[in-house]
Write an enzyme that holds these catalytic residues in place. Structure first.
Site, short mmCIF file in Angstrom:
data_model
loop_
_atom_site.label_atom_id
_atom_site.label_comp_id
_atom_site.label_asym_id
_atom_site.label_seq_id
_atom_site.Cartn_x
_atom_site.Cartn_y
_atom_site.Cartn_z
N ASN A 225 0.85 -1.20 0.00
CA ASN A 225 0.00 0.00 0.00
C ASN A 225 0.88 1.24 0.00
OD1 ASN A 225 0.45 0.94 2.84
ND2 ASN A 225 -0.39 -1.09 3.25
N LYS A 303 8.48 -17.96 -9.78
CA LYS A 303 7.70 -16.88 -10.37
C LYS A 303 6.47 -17.45 -11.10
CE LYS A 303 7.98 -13.14 -13.61
NZ LYS A 303 8.60 -12.72 -14.84
N PRO A 321 -2.86 -11.41 10.65
CA PRO A 321 -3.17 -11.15 12.07
C PRO A 321 -3.37 -9.66 12.29
CG PRO A 321 -0.83 -11.62 11.79
CD PRO A 321 -1.48 -11.88 10.45
N PHE A 341 -4.57 3.86 15.06
CA PHE A 341 -4.92 4.90 14.09
C PHE A 341 -6.08 4.41 13.24
CE2 PHE A 341 -1.98 8.53 13.76
CZ PHE A 341 -1.14 8.22 14.83
N LYS A 355 -13.62 0.61 16.05
CA LYS A 355 -12.27 0.00 16.14
C LYS A 355 -11.78 -0.03 17.58
CE LYS A 355 -11.15 0.78 11.43
NZ LYS A 355 -10.55 1.53 10.38
N LYS A 359 -10.93 -3.72 18.86
CA LYS A 359 -9.51 -4.03 19.05
C LYS A 359 -9.05 -3.81 20.49
CE LYS A 359 -8.66 -2.82 14.23
NZ LYS A 359 -7.58 -2.92 13.24
N1 CTP Z 1 -3.82 -2.72 12.43
C1 CTP Z 1 -2.96 -3.70 12.88
N2 CTP Z 1 -2.91 -4.91 12.22
C2 CTP Z 1 -3.70 -5.14 11.15
C3 CTP Z 1 -4.58 -4.12 10.68
C4 CTP Z 1 -4.62 -2.92 11.34
O1 CTP Z 1 -2.23 -3.49 13.85
N3 CTP Z 1 -3.62 -6.32 10.54
C5 CTP Z 1 -3.90 -1.45 13.17
C6 CTP Z 1 -3.38 -0.24 12.40
O2 CTP Z 1 -2.01 -0.05 12.66
C7 CTP Z 1 -4.23 0.90 12.95
C8 CTP Z 1 -5.54 0.23 13.28
O3 CTP Z 1 -5.26 -1.16 13.39
O4 CTP Z 1 -3.71 1.38 14.18
C9 CTP Z 1 -6.64 0.45 12.31
O5 CTP Z 1 -6.27 0.02 11.04
P1 CTP Z 1 -7.31 -0.03 9.86
O6 CTP Z 1 -6.64 -0.58 8.66
O7 CTP Z 1 -7.97 1.30 9.75
O8 CTP Z 1 -8.36 -1.03 10.49
P2 CTP Z 1 -8.96 -2.34 9.95
O9 CTP Z 1 -9.20 -3.20 11.13
O10 CTP Z 1 -8.11 -2.93 8.87
O11 CTP Z 1 -10.36 -1.84 9.41
P3 CTP Z 1 -10.83 -1.42 7.93
O12 CTP Z 1 -11.88 -2.38 7.64
O13 CTP Z 1 -11.31 -0.02 8.10
O14 CTP Z 1 -9.63 -1.54 7.01
#
Ligand code: CTP
Length: 419
Positions: A225, A303, A321, A341, A355, A359
């Site tokens: 990304n 590949k 995870p 974040f 979130k 989380k």
């Molecule tokens: N994060 C993490 N591990 C992951 C995905 C996200 O630690 N596998 C953490 C990010 O570092 C951030 C927070 O979770 O602090 C939110 O990430 P975000 O991508 O916005 O959340 P998602 O759970 O992936 O939700 P969305 O469906 O909005 O993508």
């Protein structure tokens, strides 16, 4: 911390180095804005800068003498170049041309501007402006990385149409935004501690994740990304400045490891989780990484070849995870404060609340990354802090100012929880 200077404070002085680029004309407006905010401007005009703006207009707007020559006898009698470098609370180079950036990165002192940059102990802010190809040239990018590692803060360049007719990053940041950045940096520069005991995070361990992750598909391809890692790296620097021991677990980024910070470079989400577990215990864990939500279910050893017969290809993905969620739900070794974040384009507060709960975080820093906000890839951020009880909206500010203010807030929460 507010962007405007507080009344009753001693007048601050900005040494303004004007480089030789067409954007120099915008600096005249910046001088006017700075004076309006009661900031003294000490102007330095490079030889190339004087091809674009005249010393007379700069002096008239700044209400101060324009310094141009390293070997000027009268200037040396009035104020020597070392004294000039020391007189500033902040040095701003605008426009910072490719040549000026290169000479500063090499530590040259072959004119007044570069001599002052070597002699100053004040924070340095650079606002680059140049042709997009010159900005993207590996030599310029190498010089910028070097200066960042030396502690210089860059603002811009911005994307858009340029004087040379090309499009892309190269335009100097507009004077109003430069003013904002200067005022924020001046306020930060005031924030100093005379001894390490006074730093509010002394003795604390702060764990930060930053940047993207790369999830391999085969030996040459991966899922990635656009995260630059900038906000997470700025947080690591801010935590270090407040006295913390900092572990920064980061994915593939183009940023140097900040001095005094323990960096652990990883590629995938699995590796990031392992490095985070290894780094615990910590007093605070901040998850600023843009972790890939998905990884390839099977990573090919060789590949992948395209099948000439088929027009489509299906890649099976499985969930990665969730590192924040893992740490938020820990029974043993859970940091006192777990911060996440949330970059959203819809309603950032509702998504952040969801979130926070899912989380088990203590605080979510939500930001609206809708294109009109210009947050992605930019220098500025506008965040809303969402915790169990409240939400706090912060004004638009530079990413390193967000980092500084967030770390101060975290230090305050930790201190309160100790009482
Ligand atoms: N994060 C993490 N591990 C992951 C995905 C996200 O630690 N596998 C953490 C990010 O570092 C951030 C927070 O979770 O602090 C939110 O990430 P975000 O991508 O916005 O959340 P998602 O759970 O992936 O939700 P969305 O469906 O909005 O993508």
């Amino acid at each position: 911390m507010t962007a405007a200077l507080e009344p009753g404070r001693q007048q601050r002085r900005v040494l303004l180095i004007i480089g030789g680029g067409i954007a120099a004309y915008k600096v005249l407006e910046l001088i006017r804005l700075l004076r309006k905010e009661d900031v003294n401007v000490l102007p330095v005009l490079t030889r190339a800068g004087a091809e674009f703006v005249t010393p007379l207009s700069v002096a008239a707007l700044a209400g101060a003498k324009v310094h141009e020559d390293l070997f000027s006898l009268t200037d040396e009698v009035e104020m020597g170049h070392i004294a000039l470098a020391r007189a500033a609370d902040l040095v701003l180079v605008a426009p910072a041309t490719a040549d000026l950036i290169a000479r500063a990165a090499a530590g040259l002192a072959n004119d007044l501007a570069t001599t002052l940059l070597l002699a100053t102990t004040a924070p340095v802010l650079m606002a680059p402006a140049m042709n997009v190809r010159m900005w993207q040239h590996p030599a310029t990018q190498r010089n910028v990385r070097q200066l960042m590692a030396d502690g210089v803060t860059f603002i811009g360049p911005e994307k858009g149409e340029m004087a040379c007719g090309e499009e892309g990053p190269g335009r100097m940041t507009e004077p109003a935004d430069l003013l904002h950045a200067v005022l924020e940096r001046l306020n930060e520069a005031e924030f100093r501690f005379s001894s390490s005991e006074e730093r509010p995070l002394t003795g604390r361990h702060v764990l930060i994740t930053a940047g993207p992750t790369h999830e391999p598909i085969d030996p040459v391809r991966y899922i990635a990304n656009r995260s630059s890692g900038r906000q997470g790296f700025a947080l690591a620097e801010a935590a270090r400045d407040l006295g913390a021991r900092v572990t920064l677990v980061h994915g593939p980024v183009n940023l140097p490891c900040p001095a005094g910070v323990h960096c652990v470079a990883v590629e995938t989400a699995e590796e990031m989780l392992r490095a985070v577990k290894d780094a615990l215990p910590a007093d605070v864990a901040i998850f600023a990484a843009a972790v890939a939500d998905w990884k390839a279910k099977h990573t090919a050893d060789a590949k992948l070849k395209k099948d000439a017969e088929k027009n489509s290809f299906t890649l099976e993905l499985e969930k990665n995870p969730d590192i924040l969620s893992h740490v938020g739900h820990l029974e043993k070794d859970r940091p006192k404060l777990v911060v996440g974040f949330a970059a959203e384009t819809g309603d950032p507060v509702a998504a952040a609340r969801e979130k926070l709960r899912r989380k088990r975080a203590d605080l979510i820093v939500a930001n609206d990354v809708s294109p009109q906000k210009g947050v992605m890839g930019g220098n500025f951020n506008e965040v809303i802090l969402v915790s169990g009880k409240e939400e706090e909206r912060w004004p638009r500010m530079m990413k390193n100012a967000v980092a500084r203010r967030l770390m101060e807030k975290i230090a305050g929460i930790l201190q309160d929880s100790d009482k």
